[in-house]
Design an enzyme around this catalytic site. Structure first.
Site, PDB file in Angstrom:
ATOM      1  N   GLY A 143      -4.082  -6.784   5.656  1.00 26.65           N
ATOM      2  CA  GLY A 143      -5.124  -6.152   5.873  1.00 26.65           C
ATOM      3  C   GLY A 143      -6.102  -6.715   6.863  1.00 26.65           C
ATOM      4  O   GLY A 143      -6.517  -6.059   7.616  1.00 26.65           O
ATOM      5  N   THR A 147       0.826  -1.078   0.094  1.00 29.66           N
ATOM      6  CA  THR A 147      -0.071   0.008   0.004  1.00 29.66           C
ATOM      7  C   THR A 147       0.971   1.243   0.032  1.00 29.66           C
ATOM      8  O   THR A 147       2.082   1.063   0.201  1.00 29.66           O
ATOM      9  CB  THR A 147      -0.831  -0.042   1.392  1.00 29.66           C
ATOM     10  OG1 THR A 147      -1.723  -1.160   1.196  1.00 29.66           O
ATOM     11  CG2 THR A 147      -1.650   1.267   1.522  1.00 29.66           C
ATOM     12  N   THR A 154       0.563  -0.432   6.809  1.00 23.98           N
ATOM     13  CA  THR A 154       0.565  -1.260   5.363  1.00 23.98           C
ATOM     14  C   THR A 154       0.618  -2.774   5.817  1.00 23.98           C
ATOM     15  O   THR A 154       1.239  -2.892   7.000  1.00 23.98           O
ATOM     16  CB  THR A 154       1.612  -0.916   4.513  1.00 23.98           C
ATOM     17  OG1 THR A 154       1.879  -1.768   3.556  1.00 23.98           O
ATOM     18  CG2 THR A 154       2.849  -0.629   5.187  1.00 23.98           C
ATOM     19  N   GLY A 155       0.259  -3.449   5.181  1.00 19.61           N
ATOM     20  CA  GLY A 155       0.735  -5.190   5.832  1.00 19.61           C
ATOM     21  C   GLY A 155      -0.761  -5.871   5.222  1.00 19.61           C
ATOM     22  O   GLY A 155      -1.643  -5.619   4.671  1.00 19.61           O
ATOM     23  N   ARG A 168     -12.913  -8.479  -2.400  1.00 17.54           N
ATOM     24  CA  ARG A 168     -11.990  -8.512  -1.174  1.00 17.54           C
ATOM     25  C   ARG A 168     -11.732  -6.872  -0.795  1.00 17.54           C
ATOM     26  O   ARG A 168     -11.309  -6.363  -1.745  1.00 17.54           O
ATOM     27  CB  ARG A 168     -10.953  -9.214  -1.091  1.00 17.54           C
ATOM     28  CG  ARG A 168     -10.259  -9.398   0.237  1.00 17.54           C
ATOM     29  CD  ARG A 168      -8.844  -8.319   0.014  1.00 17.54           C
ATOM     30  NE  ARG A 168      -8.263  -8.532   1.474  1.00 17.54           N
ATOM     31  CZ  ARG A 168      -7.252  -7.491   1.389  1.00 17.54           C
ATOM     32  NH1 ARG A 168      -6.805  -6.513   0.684  1.00 17.54           N
ATOM     33  NH2 ARG A 168      -6.449  -7.635   2.629  1.00 17.54           N
ATOM     34  N   VAL A 169     -12.197  -6.815   0.543  1.00 13.44           N
ATOM     35  CA  VAL A 169     -11.713  -5.182   0.940  1.00 13.44           C
ATOM     36  C   VAL A 169     -10.676  -5.431   1.936  1.00 13.44           C
ATOM     37  O   VAL A 169     -11.065  -6.032   3.040  1.00 13.44           O
ATOM     38  CB  VAL A 169     -13.003  -4.524   1.443  1.00 13.44           C
ATOM     39  CG1 VAL A 169     -12.570  -3.174   1.853  1.00 13.44           C
ATOM     40  CG2 VAL A 169     -14.265  -4.457   0.452  1.00 13.44           C
ATOM     41  N   GLY A 170      -9.702  -4.669   1.953  1.00 17.90           N
ATOM     42  CA  GLY A 170      -8.481  -4.606   2.843  1.00 17.90           C
ATOM     43  C   GLY A 170      -8.802  -3.811   4.091  1.00 17.90           C
ATOM     44  O   GLY A 170      -9.888  -2.995   4.206  1.00 17.90           O
ATOM     45  N   ASP A 171      -8.011  -3.354   4.840  1.00 19.78           N
ATOM     46  CA  ASP A 171      -7.893  -2.435   6.037  1.00 19.78           C
ATOM     47  C   ASP A 171      -7.796  -0.826   5.434  1.00 19.78           C
ATOM     48  O   ASP A 171      -8.450  -0.029   6.362  1.00 19.78           O
ATOM     49  CB  ASP A 171      -6.679  -2.574   6.765  1.00 19.78           C
ATOM     50  CG  ASP A 171      -5.274  -2.250   5.874  1.00 19.78           C
ATOM     51  OD1 ASP A 171      -5.017  -3.243   5.125  1.00 19.78           O
ATOM     52  OD2 ASP A 171      -4.803  -1.442   6.163  1.00 19.78           O
TER      53      ASP A 171
HETATM   54  N1  ASP Z   1      -2.920  -3.569   3.601  1.00 14.29           N
HETATM   55  C1  ASP Z   1      -3.133  -3.648   2.248  1.00 14.29           C
HETATM   56  C2  ASP Z   1      -4.314  -4.562   2.063  1.00 14.29           C
HETATM   57  O1  ASP Z   1      -4.669  -5.371   2.918  1.00 14.29           O
HETATM   58  C3  ASP Z   1      -1.984  -4.366   1.392  1.00 14.29           C
HETATM   59  C4  ASP Z   1      -0.770  -3.882   2.058  1.00 14.29           C
HETATM   60  O2  ASP Z   1      -0.423  -2.882   2.520  1.00 14.29           O
HETATM   61  O3  ASP Z   1       0.351  -4.882   1.750  1.00 14.29           O
HETATM   62  O4  ASP Z   1      -5.008  -4.507   1.312  1.00 14.29           O
END
Ligand code: ASP
Length: 348
Positions: free
Chosen positions: A277, A224, A274-275, A252-255
């Site tokens: 989600g 992200t 980031t990471g 799919r919806v992330g964080d």
């Molecule tokens: N956090 C983001 C998501 O889950 C992906 C990421 O930052 O690696 O959509």
């Protein structure tokens, strides 16, 4: 001046504290699977911190640095913390190496690109889009959502809103994203050959396009891009944009667009994550870091403590600003950009 410290007796976590850092000096260390913290000396002027996504090697953080400088330039031109945070994230959405906007992940079917983006200001204004398609800069669309009675637009409605607001109907892809997709497919095939199968993707396949032959499973991350800003008047803003994780079901919806999860801003600071989600949502991570800051922790301490409470098998990166300082933490390699504090003479 670099100071290496172990936090907590008996832990294996290595924490790098950069007492007074230039971004490049701080980026020299990026230890995978360890929590690495970067922080700077107290600084009261305008400041911008950016990240290009956890997992992005420090040597590819030059685009994040350019984004931080563009955002700082916006502040110096008299624009608000929010405008600056949007400007920073636009620069990274336009960088084909990062998983947002132009470089956004192509999903498993080889065709779909669905993006999430969000913003929040220190006055508590929040806006987001989820699973938006066919637009080059989702964060600009989010800026327009602020002018509506809504906080979050999703799917086809978000895409149609973007086009109605005058954003070009384009599929934001590039050679880099296509190459990433080809590499991912090769890895999926390898995983299949090894019999790895944690989730039955074909049985749950809900893309409008058919399952490409031979694709069945692989767990792989995303990235992200994010920007946090403190303006000269002490106001804060945060923005995030992502192509999401690549191995997911359609929709799919992330964080990123979930309130309190991917980003948060208030009168005391701004936070962007980031990471993984799903795990970030479970931890209400950005809100959690912000609460630590609001109750008196420095940003550097707040991000470190939050990272320590996060499962190490899930990737996490967090950038945060408080009224006087900044902190960057990641449990995988992650570069970042920093603009505002003057570089210290004699440093690398
Ligand atoms: N956090 C983001 C998501 O889950 C992906 C990421 O930052 O690696 O959509």
């Amino acid at each position: 001046m670099h100071v290496l410290r172990r936090i907590g007796a008996g832990t294996t976590w290595l924490v790098l504290l950069v007492a007074i850092a230039t971004p490049l000096a701080a980026q020299e260390v990026g230890e995978a699977a360890r929590i690495v913290l970067h922080a700077g000396a107290p600084f009261d002027g305008p400041i911008v911190l950016t990240h290009p996504g956890v997992g992005t090697p420090p040597e590819r953080a030059d685009g994040a640095q350019r984004a931080a400088e563009a955002a700082l330039q916006a502040l110096r031109a008299g624009r608000s913390a929010l405008d600056a945070a949007v400007a920073g994230t636009v620069v990274m959405e336009d960088d084909p190496r990062y998983n947002a906007g132009t470089g956004a992940n192509i999903r498993l079917d080889g065709r779909t690109i669905q993006m999430d983006a969000a913003l929040m200001t220190g006055k508590g204004r929040f806006a987001a889009v989820a699973v938006i398609e066919r637009v080059r800069n989702p964060i600009r669309v989010v800026h327009k959502v602020l002018d509506t009675p809504h906080l979050l637009l999703a799917g086809e409605g978000a895409t149609r809103f973007a086009h109605r607001m005058g954003f070009a109907d384009v599929i934001p892809t590039c050679a880099e994203a296509e190459e990433k997709y080809r590499r991912r497919v090769a890895r999926v095939r390898e995983a299949l050959a090894q019999g790895a199968d944690e989730f039955d993707w074909p049985a749950h396949w809900n893309f409008p396009n058919p399952l490409p032959e031979t694709l069945r499973d692989l767990a792989e991350g995303g990235d992200t891009v994010g920007t946090v800003v403190r303006a000269a008047d002490g106001t804060f803003a945060a923005t995030l944009s992502t192509g999401g994780t690549s191995i997911t079901l359609h929709g799919r919806v992330g964080d990123v667009p979930i309130f309190g999860a991917g980003l948060y801003a208030g009168a005391h600071g701004a936070v962007a994550c980031t990471g993984h989600g799903e795990e970030i949502i479970r931890h209400a991570m950005a809100r959690q870091v912000y609460e630590r800051i609001a109750t008196g922790s420095a940003a550097a301490r707040a991000v470190r403590e939050a990272a320590e409470s996060f499962p190490s098998e899930s990737s996490l990166g967090v950038i945060a600003l408080d009224r006087h300082g900044w902190g960057v933490v990641a449990n995988r390699q992650m570069g970042y950009g920093l603009a505002g504090p003057a570089p210290v003479e004699g440093q690398e």
